[in-house]
Design a protein around this motif. Structure first.
Motif, PDB file in Angstrom:
ATOM      1  N   ALA A 129       0.811  -0.989   0.141  1.00 38.34           N
ATOM      2  CA  ALA A 129      -0.001   0.123   0.048  1.00 38.34           C
ATOM      3  C   ALA A 129       0.856   1.034  -0.011  1.00 38.34           C
ATOM      4  CB  ALA A 129      -1.134  -0.059   1.285  1.00 38.34           C
ATOM      5  N   PHE A 130       1.870   1.318   0.716  1.00 44.90           N
ATOM      6  CA  PHE A 130       2.684   2.549   1.099  1.00 44.90           C
ATOM      7  C   PHE A 130       3.441   2.666  -0.425  1.00 44.90           C
ATOM      8  CE2 PHE A 130       1.601   2.746   5.582  1.00 44.90           C
ATOM      9  CZ  PHE A 130       1.908   4.108   5.714  1.00 44.90           C
ATOM     10  N   THR A 131       4.117   1.533  -1.016  1.00 43.27           N
ATOM     11  CA  THR A 131       4.829   1.597  -2.191  1.00 43.27           C
ATOM     12  C   THR A 131       3.974   2.199  -3.238  1.00 43.27           C
ATOM     13  OG1 THR A 131       6.172  -0.401  -1.585  1.00 43.27           O
ATOM     14  CG2 THR A 131       5.924   0.316  -3.961  1.00 43.27           C
ATOM     15  N   ILE A 132       2.700   2.030  -3.536  1.00 44.27           N
ATOM     16  CA  ILE A 132       1.889   2.740  -4.492  1.00 44.27           C
ATOM     17  C   ILE A 132       1.446   3.771  -4.018  1.00 44.27           C
ATOM     18  CG2 ILE A 132      -0.442   2.388  -5.602  1.00 44.27           C
ATOM     19  CD1 ILE A 132      -0.241  -0.798  -5.053  1.00 44.27           C
ATOM     20  N   ALA A 138       1.065   9.746  -5.267  1.00 47.63           N
ATOM     21  CA  ALA A 138       1.279  10.807  -4.595  1.00 47.63           C
ATOM     22  C   ALA A 138       2.478  11.543  -5.188  1.00 47.63           C
ATOM     23  CB  ALA A 138       1.460  10.841  -3.125  1.00 47.63           C
ATOM     24  N   ALA A 139       3.536  11.135  -5.556  1.00 47.11           N
ATOM     25  CA  ALA A 139       4.671  11.892  -6.135  1.00 47.11           C
ATOM     26  C   ALA A 139       4.181  12.250  -7.739  1.00 47.11           C
ATOM     27  CB  ALA A 139       5.999  10.770  -6.256  1.00 47.11           C
ATOM     28  N   SER A 140       3.291  11.475  -8.242  1.00 48.32           N
ATOM     29  CA  SER A 140       2.843  12.019  -9.541  1.00 48.32           C
ATOM     30  C   SER A 140       1.558  13.025  -9.682  1.00 48.32           C
ATOM     31  CB  SER A 140       2.298  10.696 -10.355  1.00 48.32           C
ATOM     32  OG  SER A 140       3.309   9.884 -10.637  1.00 48.32           O
ATOM     33  N   MET A 182      -4.414   2.961   5.462  1.00 49.10           N
ATOM     34  CA  MET A 182      -4.650   4.185   4.845  1.00 49.10           C
ATOM     35  C   MET A 182      -4.952   5.402   5.647  1.00 49.10           C
ATOM     36  SD  MET A 182      -7.628   2.845   1.866  1.00 49.10           S
ATOM     37  CE  MET A 182      -8.680   1.523   3.189  1.00 49.10           C
ATOM     38  N   ALA A 183      -5.322   5.005   6.793  1.00 45.58           N
ATOM     39  CA  ALA A 183      -5.294   6.429   7.601  1.00 45.58           C
ATOM     40  C   ALA A 183      -3.754   6.837   7.855  1.00 45.58           C
ATOM     41  CB  ALA A 183      -5.840   6.069   9.076  1.00 45.58           C
ATOM     42  N   GLU A 184      -2.752   5.887   7.873  1.00 47.61           N
ATOM     43  CA  GLU A 184      -1.574   6.049   7.904  1.00 47.61           C
ATOM     44  C   GLU A 184      -0.914   7.036   6.612  1.00 47.61           C
ATOM     45  OE1 GLU A 184       1.530   3.480   9.502  1.00 47.61           O
ATOM     46  OE2 GLU A 184      -0.196   2.402  10.052  1.00 47.61           O
ATOM     47  N   ILE A 185      -1.410   6.539   5.570  1.00 44.63           N
ATOM     48  CA  ILE A 185      -1.112   6.919   4.176  1.00 44.63           C
ATOM     49  C   ILE A 185      -1.616   8.351   4.069  1.00 44.63           C
ATOM     50  CG2 ILE A 185      -1.792   6.922   2.014  1.00 44.63           C
ATOM     51  CD1 ILE A 185      -1.447   3.795   2.068  1.00 44.63           C
ATOM     52  N   VAL A 233      -3.958   1.378  -9.553  1.00 41.93           N
ATOM     53  CA  VAL A 233      -2.658   1.284  -9.894  1.00 41.93           C
ATOM     54  C   VAL A 233      -1.855   0.260  -9.007  1.00 41.93           C
ATOM     55  CG1 VAL A 233      -0.273   2.906  -9.747  1.00 41.93           C
ATOM     56  CG2 VAL A 233      -2.752   3.741 -10.500  1.00 41.93           C
ATOM     57  N   HIS A 234      -0.824  -0.633  -9.556  1.00 43.26           N
ATOM     58  CA  HIS A 234      -0.171  -1.794  -8.750  1.00 43.26           C
ATOM     59  C   HIS A 234       1.126  -1.682  -9.342  1.00 43.26           C
ATOM     60  CE1 HIS A 234       0.525  -5.266  -6.463  1.00 43.26           C
ATOM     61  NE2 HIS A 234      -0.680  -5.095  -5.844  1.00 43.26           N
ATOM     62  N   HIS A 235       2.169  -1.764  -8.331  1.00 44.99           N
ATOM     63  CA  HIS A 235       3.599  -1.771  -8.993  1.00 44.99           C
ATOM     64  C   HIS A 235       3.793  -3.142  -9.292  1.00 44.99           C
ATOM     65  CE1 HIS A 235       3.553  -3.282  -4.686  1.00 44.99           C
ATOM     66  NE2 HIS A 235       4.826  -3.294  -4.784  1.00 44.99           N
ATOM     67  N   GLU A 236       3.109  -4.152  -8.865  1.00 44.02           N
ATOM     68  CA  GLU A 236       3.193  -5.654  -9.186  1.00 44.02           C
ATOM     69  C   GLU A 236       2.137  -6.177  -9.803  1.00 44.02           C
ATOM     70  OE1 GLU A 236       7.490  -6.914  -6.942  1.00 44.02           O
ATOM     71  OE2 GLU A 236       5.392  -7.156  -5.774  1.00 44.02           O
ATOM     72  N   PRO A 237       1.305  -5.527 -10.708  1.00 45.67           N
ATOM     73  CA  PRO A 237       0.068  -6.331 -10.800  1.00 45.67           C
ATOM     74  C   PRO A 237      -0.200  -7.617 -11.069  1.00 45.67           C
ATOM     75  CG  PRO A 237       0.917  -4.958 -12.789  1.00 45.67           C
ATOM     76  CD  PRO A 237       1.977  -4.871 -11.672  1.00 45.67           C
ATOM     77  N   ASP A 238       0.932  -8.324 -11.654  1.00 44.17           N
ATOM     78  CA  ASP A 238       0.922  -9.848 -11.885  1.00 44.17           C
ATOM     79  C   ASP A 238       0.839 -10.530 -10.668  1.00 44.17           C
ATOM     80  OD1 ASP A 238       1.068  -9.470 -14.567  1.00 44.17           O
ATOM     81  OD2 ASP A 238       3.309  -9.770 -14.582  1.00 44.17           O
TER      82      ASP A 238
END
Length: 351
Positions: A113-116, A121-123, A153-156, A302-307
């Motif tokens: 969750a934090f990676t995504i 957020a950066a984008s 999600m509250a932490e995010i 959005v997912h950094h490793e969708p597979d």
């Protein structure tokens, strides 16, 4: 029925009209506009006797609203509804800004969750979506982390400033979602879960209602009406595709409903091309089209490793695709004299 107040009617006069309506056994819904306040009347089985209402101080006219959706109609409120998020500059609706919602289908782990979240957020995403509770077709599929996901999600939100949108799947989960989320999502399968819609209407959190898989325009707006009839007027609509005979996509994304909704209703409408197509290579093109057709925002997965995703991997775009999409949407919005706000500023007064 609709009571239209004069442009310079005082708050005391508006309150007096509301109290008069309540004394008649109906429910009054005061909806302030830029130029006037309109008071919708619900709870009546037939036409309300307008005789006494017309002569109350501050009343300009009393008119009959013919549409079945009263409070969601532009007859009641001509100006676009704008959903604001106190303490930030984030808004949804109003026509000028294009809201961008991004995140995974499901919150799988804290690291995932934090990676995504950090990458979207950066984008420039202002809203983070993620499923804590997942209504799945198969009872054996991943159902979500529940409370643990809400806490993540509250932490995010604390770390990135992004506002949180997540789904409540039933009356039991609604209270927890309302406690943690900034926007309560009612999914497509629950669009006509009337008890859930009414309970969401009793909260004072914004509610995002996704269009059902076979819902007509009127049914879609009536679902919003259920929420609004309970006194919660912060409703956001979301087109996420309908089921047709087409087999080249998961669903058929009905972008024509965007101008149709905007003609009839003052409520903002987002478009979800991830569920609307189910195919990664179609998400970005349909997101572009959604902005071009005038949607108030876009919601993508959005997912950094969708597979390796536990749900909806094939329709999740990569973070680098999301970054490129943001640049493209910004250019399309500019042609229409609109803008895609980049990032969220916490503590900034809303415009």
């Amino acid at each position: 029925m609709l009571v239209v107040m004069k442009a310079h009617a005082t708050p005391e006069q508006v309150q007096a009209v509301c109290e008069h309506i309540e004394q008649l056994g109906f429910r009054a819904h005061a909806l302030p506009g830029a130029q006037r306040t309109a008071i919708g009347i619900t709870g009546n089985q037939g036409e309300v006797d307008r005789g006494n209402l017309e002569f109350l101080p501050g009343v300009a006219e009393v008119i009959r609203v013919s549409k079945p959706y009263k409070l969601a109609s532009r007859d009641v409120k001509e100006e676009d509804t704008i959903i604001r998020f106190p303490g930030t500059d984030a808004i949804i609706g109003g026509g000028k800004n294009v809201a961008i919602v991004a995140g995974p289908c499901s919150i799988e782990t804290r690291e995932q969750a934090f990676t995504i979240a950090d990458q979207v957020a950066a984008s420039g995403a202002q809203f983070f979506r993620g499923g804590a509770y997942k209504p799945r077709t198969s009872p054996y599929a991943f159902q979500g982390l529940g409370l643990e996901a809400l806490e993540i999600m509250a932490e995010i939100r604390e770390r990135t400033g992004m506002r949180i949108i997540t789904e409540a799947i039933d009356n039991e989960t609604l209270e927890l979602v309302a406690e943690y989320a900034d926007v309560i999502q009612i999914g497509a399968r629950n669009m006509q879960n009337f008890s859930l819609l009414k309970k969401a209407g009793k909260t004072r959190k914004p509610v995002l209602v996704k269009r059902g898989m076979s819902a007509t325009l009127d049914e879609f707006l009536m679902a919003a009406e259920y929420v609004m009839s309970e006194g919660n007027y912060q409703v956001i609509l979301c087109e996420r595709g309908v089921r047709t005979f087409a087999d080249h996509t998961r669903n058929t994304l009905d972008l024509s409903i965007v101008p149709a909704v905007q003609r009839l209703s003052h409520l903002p409408i987002l478009v979800d091309p991830s569920h609307g197509t189910g195919k990664r290579n179609k998400v970005v093109p349909m997101a572009r089209a959604a902005v071009a057709v005038g949607a108030d925002g876009v919601m993508v997965e959005v997912h950094h490793e969708p597979d390796k995703a536990l749900s909806d991997g094939p329709q999740s775009i990569y973070p680098d695709q999301f970054a490129t999409m943001m640049d493209e949407l910004e250019q399309i919005a500019a042609v229409l004299h609109r803008r895609v706000p980049r990032g969220i500023h916490v503590g900034t007064a809303t415009a």
